[in-house]
Design a protein around this motif. Structure first.
Motif, PDB file in Angstrom:
ATOM      1  N   UNK A  41     -67.473 -18.839   0.172  1.00 45.01           N
ATOM      2  CA  UNK A  41     -66.702 -19.969  -0.351  1.00 45.01           C
ATOM      3  C   UNK A  41     -67.280 -20.427  -1.682  1.00 45.01           C
ATOM      4  N   UNK A  42     -68.614 -20.502  -1.771  1.00 46.07           N
ATOM      5  CA  UNK A  42     -69.252 -20.854  -3.044  1.00 46.07           C
ATOM      6  C   UNK A  42     -68.847 -19.852  -4.119  1.00 46.07           C
ATOM      7  N   UNK A  43     -68.917 -18.567  -3.796  1.00 49.09           N
ATOM      8  CA  UNK A  43     -68.527 -17.525  -4.763  1.00 49.09           C
ATOM      9  C   UNK A  43     -67.091 -17.718  -5.230  1.00 49.09           C
ATOM     10  N   UNK A  44     -66.197 -18.039  -4.311  1.00 53.22           N
ATOM     11  CA  UNK A  44     -64.787 -18.101  -4.668  1.00 53.22           C
ATOM     12  C   UNK A  44     -64.385 -19.407  -5.315  1.00 53.22           C
ATOM     13  N   UNK A  45     -65.304 -20.364  -5.382  1.00 49.23           N
ATOM     14  CA  UNK A  45     -65.052 -21.602  -6.127  1.00 49.23           C
ATOM     15  C   UNK A  45     -65.774 -21.613  -7.471  1.00 49.23           C
ATOM     16  N   UNK A  46     -66.430 -20.512  -7.818  1.00 43.97           N
ATOM     17  CA  UNK A  46     -67.231 -20.499  -9.036  1.00 43.97           C
ATOM     18  C   UNK A  46     -66.363 -20.632 -10.280  1.00 43.97           C
ATOM     19  N   UNK A  47     -65.100 -20.204 -10.196  1.00 45.29           N
ATOM     20  CA  UNK A  47     -64.219 -20.278 -11.363  1.00 45.29           C
ATOM     21  C   UNK A  47     -63.530 -21.609 -11.533  1.00 45.29           C
ATOM     22  N   UNK A  48     -63.769 -22.542 -10.611  1.00 44.32           N
ATOM     23  CA  UNK A  48     -63.131 -23.846 -10.711  1.00 44.32           C
ATOM     24  C   UNK A  48     -62.537 -24.271  -9.385  1.00 44.32           C
ATOM     25  N   UNK A  49     -61.951 -25.471  -9.337  1.00 43.51           N
ATOM     26  CA  UNK A  49     -61.412 -25.996  -8.078  1.00 43.51           C
ATOM     27  C   UNK A  49     -60.313 -25.102  -7.515  1.00 43.51           C
ATOM     28  N   UNK A  50     -60.216 -25.099  -6.205  1.00 44.38           N
ATOM     29  CA  UNK A  50     -59.143 -24.372  -5.517  1.00 44.38           C
ATOM     30  C   UNK A  50     -58.581 -25.233  -4.386  1.00 44.38           C
ATOM     31  N   UNK A  84     -55.333 -21.420  -1.430  1.00 45.53           N
ATOM     32  CA  UNK A  84     -55.891 -20.433  -2.360  1.00 45.53           C
ATOM     33  C   UNK A  84     -57.158 -19.827  -1.779  1.00 45.53           C
ATOM     34  N   UNK A  85     -57.977 -20.643  -1.125  1.00 49.97           N
ATOM     35  CA  UNK A  85     -59.180 -20.119  -0.479  1.00 49.97           C
ATOM     36  C   UNK A  85     -58.814 -19.196   0.672  1.00 49.97           C
ATOM     37  N   UNK A  86     -57.770 -19.521   1.396  1.00 49.20           N
ATOM     38  CA  UNK A  86     -57.315 -18.614   2.453  1.00 49.20           C
ATOM     39  C   UNK A  86     -56.958 -17.252   1.885  1.00 49.20           C
ATOM     40  N   UNK A  87     -56.346 -17.257   0.712  1.00 41.79           N
ATOM     41  CA  UNK A  87     -55.951 -15.989   0.089  1.00 41.79           C
ATOM     42  C   UNK A  87     -57.155 -15.161  -0.341  1.00 41.79           C
ATOM     43  N   UNK A  88     -58.198 -15.822  -0.851  1.00 46.52           N
ATOM     44  CA  UNK A  88     -59.354 -15.072  -1.351  1.00 46.52           C
ATOM     45  C   UNK A  88     -60.340 -14.713  -0.251  1.00 46.52           C
ATOM     46  N   UNK A  89     -60.141 -15.250   0.961  1.00 46.84           N
ATOM     47  CA  UNK A  89     -61.077 -15.002   2.067  1.00 46.84           C
ATOM     48  C   UNK A  89     -60.341 -14.384   3.256  1.00 46.84           C
ATOM     49  N   UNK A  90     -59.888 -13.142   3.122  1.00 45.41           N
ATOM     50  CA  UNK A  90     -59.188 -12.520   4.247  1.00 45.41           C
ATOM     51  C   UNK A  90     -60.117 -12.423   5.457  1.00 45.41           C
ATOM     52  N   UNK A  99     -59.233  -1.927   1.265  1.00 40.89           N
ATOM     53  CA  UNK A  99     -58.875  -2.782   0.138  1.00 40.89           C
ATOM     54  C   UNK A  99     -60.154  -3.274  -0.537  1.00 40.89           C
ATOM     55  N   UNK A 100     -60.164  -3.257  -1.858  1.00 35.58           N
ATOM     56  CA  UNK A 100     -61.296  -3.763  -2.624  1.00 35.58           C
ATOM     57  C   UNK A 100     -60.824  -4.949  -3.449  1.00 35.58           C
ATOM     58  N   UNK A 101     -61.478  -6.092  -3.277  1.00 35.85           N
ATOM     59  CA  UNK A 101     -61.115  -7.297  -4.011  1.00 35.85           C
ATOM     60  C   UNK A 101     -61.924  -7.341  -5.303  1.00 35.85           C
ATOM     61  N   UNK A 102     -61.319  -6.912  -6.401  1.00 38.28           N
ATOM     62  CA  UNK A 102     -62.009  -6.910  -7.684  1.00 38.28           C
ATOM     63  C   UNK A 102     -62.398  -8.333  -8.084  1.00 38.28           C
ATOM     64  N   UNK A 103     -61.563  -9.300  -7.755  1.00 40.02           N
ATOM     65  CA  UNK A 103     -61.887 -10.685  -8.072  1.00 40.02           C
ATOM     66  C   UNK A 103     -63.190 -11.129  -7.439  1.00 40.02           C
ATOM     67  N   UNK A 104     -63.466 -10.664  -6.225  1.00 39.93           N
ATOM     68  CA  UNK A 104     -64.715 -11.033  -5.556  1.00 39.93           C
ATOM     69  C   UNK A 104     -65.911 -10.501  -6.326  1.00 39.93           C
TER      70      UNK A 104
END
Length: 205
Positions: free
Chosen positions: A12-21, A25-31, A98-103
């Motif tokens: 979650x910390x990693x996926x908020x590094x680019x700004x608020x979500x 949106x967090x559900x989408x980035x954390x399958x 699946x590889x999440x390049x964004x991660x």
């Protein structure tokens, strides 16, 4: 470990590094995380001083989550884990994986800026059936920040499909599918910095 030792907190910390979500949106980035798991973990992180929660008077209701300075101090930990994973566990994708390049890109702020990298580089992951994902990588004073936003005046842009990025960041470092506009040297510095650590170390050896 009581604060960050579970499966999801550092992600979650990693996926908020680019700004608020927002929650969705967090559900989408954390399958793989259930709605209840995510809700419980976010509530705990707010209580622990790792996140702030901002509510907006909108219809439907909107709630944003953002990192606190306490949480941002965990970025080197995330960077160290990313480095370890890149060196010891990074392989070509398995069939159907699946590889999440964004991660991968959101782990950058925990790493030292590649030597010689400066200014802003825009990275675009093109998605034919969905909106493109755009990341603005800024290197300043040896540190890297990542914002998930499009820029109109980026001096350097690297773009490619998800498959092209997976190939470029994979063990073979196949960059043929990426397109570079602007400063070619800066693009190569950044891509070299993203290259698998074991490949770079082998090259040095």
């Amino acid at each position: 470990m009581d604060l960050v030792g579970d499966k999801w907190t550092l992600l979650i910390v990693r996926d908020l590094v680019g700004g608020p979500r927002r929650f969705v949106e967090l559900q989408r980035t954390l399958p793989g995380i259930s709605t209840e798991q995510l809700r419980s973990r976010l509530n705990r992180m707010v209580a622990d001083g790792l996140l702030t929660r901002q509510r907006y008077r909108e219809v439907p209701p909107r709630v944003d989550y953002e990192l606190t300075e306490r949480a941002r101090d965990l970025l080197p930990v995330i960077g160290a884990l990313a480095r370890w994973g890149y060196q010891w566990a990074w392989t070509a994708p398995r069939a159907g994986e699946a590889v999440d390049i964004g991660a991968v890109l959101r782990s950058l702020p925990g790493l030292e800026a590649p030597k010689g990298l400066r200014g802003v580089t825009q990275l675009i992951v093109t998605r034919p059936d969905d909106e493109d994902r755009v990341y603005a990588v800024t290197a300043k004073k040896g540190a890297v920040t990542v914002q998930e936003e499009a820029l109109t005046d980026a001096p350097t842009t690297i773009s490619g499909t998800e498959a092209a990025w997976v190939a470029a960041l994979g063990p073979d470092e196949d960059r043929k599918g990426l397109k570079i506009a602007g400063d070619q040297a800066q693009a190569n510095v950044l891509l070299d910095g993203l290259a698998p650590l074991h490949a770079r170390e082998a090259a040095v050896a």
